[in-house]
Design an enzyme around this catalytic site. Structure first.
Site, PDB file in Angstrom:
ATOM      1  N   CYS A 266      -4.978  -3.061   2.790  1.00  0.00           N
ATOM      2  CA  CYS A 266      -4.794  -2.924   4.237  1.00  0.00           C
ATOM      3  C   CYS A 266      -6.038  -3.252   5.056  1.00  0.00           C
ATOM      4  O   CYS A 266      -6.401  -4.410   5.191  1.00  0.00           O
ATOM      5  CB  CYS A 266      -4.280  -1.514   4.546  1.00  0.00           C
ATOM      6  SG  CYS A 266      -3.527  -1.362   6.186  1.00  0.00           S
TER       7      CYS A 266
ATOM      8  N   LYS B 294      -9.472   1.757  -1.919  1.00  0.00           N
ATOM      9  CA  LYS B 294      -9.706   1.267  -0.560  1.00  0.00           C
ATOM     10  C   LYS B 294     -11.063   1.714  -0.037  1.00  0.00           C
ATOM     11  O   LYS B 294     -11.380   2.907  -0.041  1.00  0.00           O
ATOM     12  CB  LYS B 294      -8.584   1.762   0.361  1.00  0.00           C
ATOM     13  CG  LYS B 294      -8.595   1.195   1.764  1.00  0.00           C
ATOM     14  CD  LYS B 294      -7.328   1.660   2.492  1.00  0.00           C
ATOM     15  CE  LYS B 294      -7.226   1.126   3.901  1.00  0.00           C
ATOM     16  NZ  LYS B 294      -5.950   1.553   4.543  1.00  0.00           N
TER      17      LYS B 294
ATOM     18  N   GLU C  94       0.850  -1.192   0.000  1.00  0.00           N
ATOM     19  CA  GLU C  94       0.000   0.000   0.000  1.00  0.00           C
ATOM     20  C   GLU C  94       0.888   1.246   0.000  1.00  0.00           C
ATOM     21  O   GLU C  94       1.915   1.304   0.687  1.00  0.00           O
ATOM     22  CB  GLU C  94      -0.871  -0.028   1.260  1.00  0.00           C
ATOM     23  CG  GLU C  94      -1.696   1.219   1.507  1.00  0.00           C
ATOM     24  CD  GLU C  94      -2.354   1.206   2.886  1.00  0.00           C
ATOM     25  OE1 GLU C  94      -3.416   1.822   3.024  1.00  0.00           O
ATOM     26  OE2 GLU C  94      -1.812   0.570   3.815  1.00  0.00           O
TER      27      GLU C  94
END
Length: 364
Positions: free
Chosen positions: A216, A143, A49
């Site tokens: 994540c 995300k 990330e």
């Protein structure tokens, strides 16, 4: 192993990217990892990330110019513009030289132009997938589950997590995609003659590899994994930056790191197991920007077992594994045969309620 669906993949774990590191310094390390992958026969390489920069959401910034330096401009006219910049073009060139697809996490500034000429920008924590066989990026993910707060914590000693300040929640959902050229003899649509007797199940596990992407905190949410399982994903890729210790929370640094590593493994192994798919997890680790990040780079099989993992937790390291995508069929024909065992009529609450709402209190 099904030789036609065997694939060598690698996770390019990265040590900390410091605020004073130049973009060239970071890129040189990434290119070195790709060279190592080429020497190991890797066909798919994944970076963490926000791989191109330091994890800037750890700090409170108000200067728009300072914030902008961390973002890569993209637009509907050029949705993968980052790949033409000096920050990423060398990765594309080397990928073609070595024959390696790659997953790349970065901060994206998405600018749209209205009919009146007014421009609107939205910032996302993004990853893209570049396919050498296609000669272009073929998928993008933003995300969805942004952690932390929008405003900084008042405690000056606290470690900040300000992703909600700098990013907009992703708007692309969890869309699986096929990556060409990764498996031999992949069945194509043109090979299938449609008729009334054609059974869609006859093509399952025979086409090009089906992939999915997370970033994540998404890995902690079962809702993020299940759509990929339902689309037949064989490999989910997830880059992360996870703090190992924050002074505002209880526990010593050692205790917090142990718990963070446990929760990381628990989430990743459960996601793979419960959806019958491989997963590749790539850490940014060690000291970065004044914070300690956990390691935990690893490859997990469709039965939830860790088959390869990093030997270090504070430096650049390539973690390589040869995986058989056909192994996904085993759990999908047994415990996690969704068609036989899922019961949509009982899942309604999950789709209509966001926050915790306690059931009524008992009467006397």
């Amino acid at each position: 192993m099904d030789a036609s669906r065997v694939l060598t993949v690698a996770a390019a774990q990265m040590g900390g990217n410091q605020p004073h590191d130049s973009r060239t310094q970071v890129l040189d390390r990434m290119l070195k990892l790709m060279d190592q992958a080429g020497g190991a026969g890797v066909r798919l390489l994944a970076y963490p990330e926000l791989a191109l920069t330091t994890f800037f959401p750890a700090h409170h910034m108000t200067d728009p110019g300072q914030i902008a330096q961390y973002f890569e401009p993209c637009s509907p006219a050029d949705p993968y513009a980052v790949l033409a910049t000096p920050h990423a073009k060398p990765l594309v060139d080397k990928a073609h030289q070595l024959g390696i697809d790659f997953y790349l996490g970065f901060a994206e500034r998405w600018t749209t132009t209205e009919e009146d000429g007014k421009q609107t920008a939205s910032d996302y924590n993004t990853t893209i997938y570049y396919s050498v066989a296609a000669g272009k990026a073929i998928a993008k993910y933003r995300k969805v589950h942004l952690p932390g707060t929008k405003e900084p914590l008042e405690d000056p000693k606290a470690f900040q997590q300000l992703e909600k300040r700098y990013f907009t929640p992703g708007d692309l959902g969890f869309q699986a995609f096929r990556a060409p050229g990764l498996v031999k003899g992949a069945l194509k649509a043109a090979n299938v003659v449609e008729s009334n007797d054609t059974d869609p199940k006859d093509t399952v596990g025979k086409g090009d590899a089906i992939l999915g992407m997370l970033i994540c905190n998404d890995r902690r949410w079962p809702e993020a994994w299940r759509p990929y399982g339902l689309q037949g994903a064989e490999l989910v890729i997830e880059g992360f930056n996870t703090t190992s210790w924050a002074p505002q929370y209880p526990g010593t640094p050692e205790e917090q790191e142990t718990l963070a590593a446990f929760h990381h493994r628990l989430s990743c192994q459960a996601g793979s197991y419960q959806n019958g798919l491989w997963s590749l997890h790539i850490a940014k680790c060690g000291d970065e920007n004044g914070q300690q990040l956990i390691g935990g780079t690893m490859v997990i099989d469709p039965l939830g077992r860790v088959v390869a993992e990093a030997e270090t937790k504070d430096r650049d390291e390539l973690v390589v594994a040869t995986i058989d995508l056909a192994m996904c069929r085993q759990p999908r024909e047994r415990v996690f045969n969704f068609e036989k065992h899922r019961r949509l009529e009982h899942y309604g609450l999950q789709g209509r309620q966001v926050g915790l709402e306690e059931i009524p209190l008992l009467t006397r």
